[in-house]
Write an enzyme that holds these catalytic residues in place. Structure first.
Site, short mmCIF file in Angstrom:
data_model
loop_
_atom_site.label_atom_id
_atom_site.label_comp_id
_atom_site.label_asym_id
_atom_site.label_seq_id
_atom_site.Cartn_x
_atom_site.Cartn_y
_atom_site.Cartn_z
CE1 TYR A 68 5.42 -8.72 -11.70
CE2 TYR A 68 4.66 -9.49 -13.84
CZ TYR A 68 4.48 -8.70 -12.72
OH TYR A 68 3.37 -7.90 -12.61
CB ALA A 85 -0.93 0.00 1.21
N1 LIG Z 1 2.40 -1.85 -13.02
C1 LIG Z 1 1.91 -2.70 -13.90
O1 LIG Z 1 1.91 -2.44 -15.12
C2 LIG Z 1 1.34 -4.02 -13.46
C3 LIG Z 1 0.76 -4.86 -14.43
C4 LIG Z 1 0.24 -6.08 -14.02
C5 LIG Z 1 0.26 -6.43 -12.69
N2 LIG Z 1 0.82 -5.61 -11.78
C6 LIG Z 1 0.81 -6.01 -10.37
O2 LIG Z 1 0.28 -4.96 -9.58
C7 LIG Z 1 0.74 -5.13 -8.22
C8 LIG Z 1 1.24 -3.81 -7.68
O3 LIG Z 1 2.41 -3.43 -8.36
P1 LIG Z 1 2.74 -1.92 -8.77
O4 LIG Z 1 2.78 -1.88 -10.24
O5 LIG Z 1 1.88 -0.99 -8.01
O6 LIG Z 1 4.29 -1.85 -8.29
P2 LIG Z 1 5.04 -0.91 -7.22
O7 LIG Z 1 4.74 0.52 -7.44
O8 LIG Z 1 6.46 -1.37 -7.29
O9 LIG Z 1 4.39 -1.37 -5.84
C9 LIG Z 1 4.71 -2.61 -5.26
C10 LIG Z 1 4.43 -2.54 -3.76
O10 LIG Z 1 4.78 -3.81 -3.18
C11 LIG Z 1 5.67 -3.56 -2.08
N3 LIG Z 1 6.61 -4.65 -1.85
C12 LIG Z 1 7.39 -5.28 -2.75
N4 LIG Z 1 8.21 -6.16 -2.12
C13 LIG Z 1 7.94 -6.05 -0.79
C14 LIG Z 1 8.46 -6.67 0.36
N5 LIG Z 1 9.44 -7.60 0.32
N6 LIG Z 1 7.96 -6.33 1.56
C15 LIG Z 1 6.98 -5.41 1.65
N7 LIG Z 1 6.44 -4.76 0.59
C16 LIG Z 1 6.92 -5.10 -0.62
C17 LIG Z 1 6.41 -2.32 -2.48
O11 LIG Z 1 7.04 -1.76 -1.36
P3 LIG Z 1 8.55 -1.16 -1.52
O12 LIG Z 1 8.38 0.11 -2.31
O13 LIG Z 1 8.99 -0.98 -0.13
O14 LIG Z 1 9.34 -2.18 -2.27
C18 LIG Z 1 5.30 -1.47 -3.06
O15 LIG Z 1 4.53 -0.87 -2.05
C19 LIG Z 1 1.79 -6.22 -8.29
O16 LIG Z 1 1.22 -7.45 -7.91
C20 LIG Z 1 2.16 -6.26 -9.76
O17 LIG Z 1 2.69 -7.52 -10.14
C21 LIG Z 1 1.36 -4.40 -12.13
#
Ligand SMILES: NC(=O)c1ccc[n+]([C@@H]2O[C@H](COP(=O)([O-])OP(=O)(O)OC[C@H]3O[C@@H](n4cnc5c(N)ncnc54)[C@H](OP(=O)(O)O)[C@@H]3O)[C@@H](O)[C@H]2O)c1
Length: 294
Positions: free
Chosen positions: A178, A24
């Site tokens: 991934y 979040a």
């Molecule tokens: N962006 C896209 O185009 C896309 C497309 C398809 C699916 N998704 C999915 O959408 C979801 C959200 O991703 P997002 O795009 O919003 O990416 P993001 O901006 O990188 O956000 C990811 C979040 O997960 C947290 N996280 C990762 N590793 C962690 C750990 N070891 N412990 C605690 N927190 C952790 C991050 O915290 P930190 O900042 O502290 O690392 C961040 O708050 C994911 O499941 C991703 O696979 C995204």
């Protein structure tokens, strides 16, 4: 379902409902927390550290979400012991959990093996979802709640090899790790649906579609510059979060389970009918997390 209007209001008041959102502190998870808080839910914003979660909470408060609706919790989600401890803390705090959004994930830049012996992407993107779901299944059942898992569709899902989950034999790449994790999450979601929906918990999977977030933040060199500039052209985090919020909140989703959604509309999932494979994977992953959840 009606035709998709991006960000169309969701006619619901979630006052008194508890929603947990992982990841979040950034991107889609931050917007999911905002959306559920704006609809009246009590939202637990899960971050990697207390400082990160508190700062994200303050950012939402500054942007108008009432402070009393937002609380924080923290865990490094690639460390099973921390995830299990987080789950137990939440289960103690909330005997009823209406919504669990497993959202946090990484797109890694190098093959890291955690101290527990898991490849980091598998630990974060798969085992953390599984541990939280396992530990929180009773509060979810008590509320007749909703489990929302964030995954991806092809081409960013696929290539699962249960004989070589940590790439000891295959060539590791961040994209491959991934994609494997996102295939697994869909298969595990359908396995959870078979276990939870008879007790009134719905299980659905969101595909946010290409969204401008920090997901490519770890990538290095020219590839990093390139992939981040591509992500910057993608949809906004609020648009990316819309389907997660809708699955978690919309009355249109009452009682609807085992669906894979983008833009509030259902997608085919090529893994849904592989019940034997899903059950095999579910049992295998339960063995991996057993030391922390038993
Ligand atoms: N962006 C896209 O185009 C896309 C497309 C398809 C699916 N998704 C999915 O959408 C979801 C959200 O991703 P997002 O795009 O919003 O990416 P993001 O901006 O990188 O956000 C990811 C979040 O997960 C947290 N996280 C990762 N590793 C962690 C750990 N070891 N412990 C605690 N927190 C952790 C991050 O915290 P930190 O900042 O502290 O690392 C961040 O708050 C994911 O499941 C991703 O696979 C995204």
């Amino acid at each position: 379902l009606p035709a998709y209007t991006p960000l169309a209001p969701i006619p619901v008041n979630l006052a008194g409902r508890t929603a947990i959102v992982t990841g979040a502190t950034s991107g889609i998870g931050f917007e999911t927390a905002r959306g559920l808080g704006a609809l009246g839910a009590d939202v637990v914003m899960v971050g990697r550290t207390h400082a990160k979660a508190a700062s994200a909470r303050h950012a939402l408060i500054r942007e108008g979400v009432p402070a009393e609706r937002l609380t924080t919790a923290e865990a490094d989600l690639c460390r099973p012991q921390q995830v299990a401890a987080l789950g137990r803390e939440l289960a103690d705090r909330y005997p009823r959990i209406d919504v669990l959004v497993n959202n946090a994930a990484i797109y890694p830049a190098e093959r890291v093996i955690t101290p527990e012996g898991f490849e980091e992407c598998w630990a974060t993107n798969v085992l953390a979802y599984e541990i939280l779901t396992t530990v929180l299944q009773d509060p979810l059942r008590a509320a007749g709640g909703r489990l929302v898992n964030v995954s991806s569709r092809a081409p960013m899902a696929g290539g699962l090899d249960t004989q070589d989950l940590f790439y000891e034999r295959r060539r590791w790449s961040g994209v491959a790790a991934y994609k494997q994790s996102k295939q697994a999450i869909r298969m595990l979601s359908w396995a959870w649906d078979r276990r939870l929906s008879p007790d009134g918990v719905t299980v659905n999977v969101a595909h946010p579609d290409g969204t401008s977030t920090n997901i490519a933040g770890r990538q290095r060199g020219l590839w990093g510059v390139l992939i981040r500039s591509i992500f910057r052209t993608q949809r906004s985090p609020a648009e990316g979060a819309d389907t997660s919020i809708w699955l978690a909140a919309s009355p249109a989703m009452d009682g609807r389970t085992a669906g894979f959604y983008v833009d509030r509309g259902e997608l085919d999932c090529e893994y849904r009918d592989d019940i034997e494979g899903g059950e095999h994977l579910w049992k295998y992953v339960q063995e991996q997390i057993d030391p922390w959840v038993r």
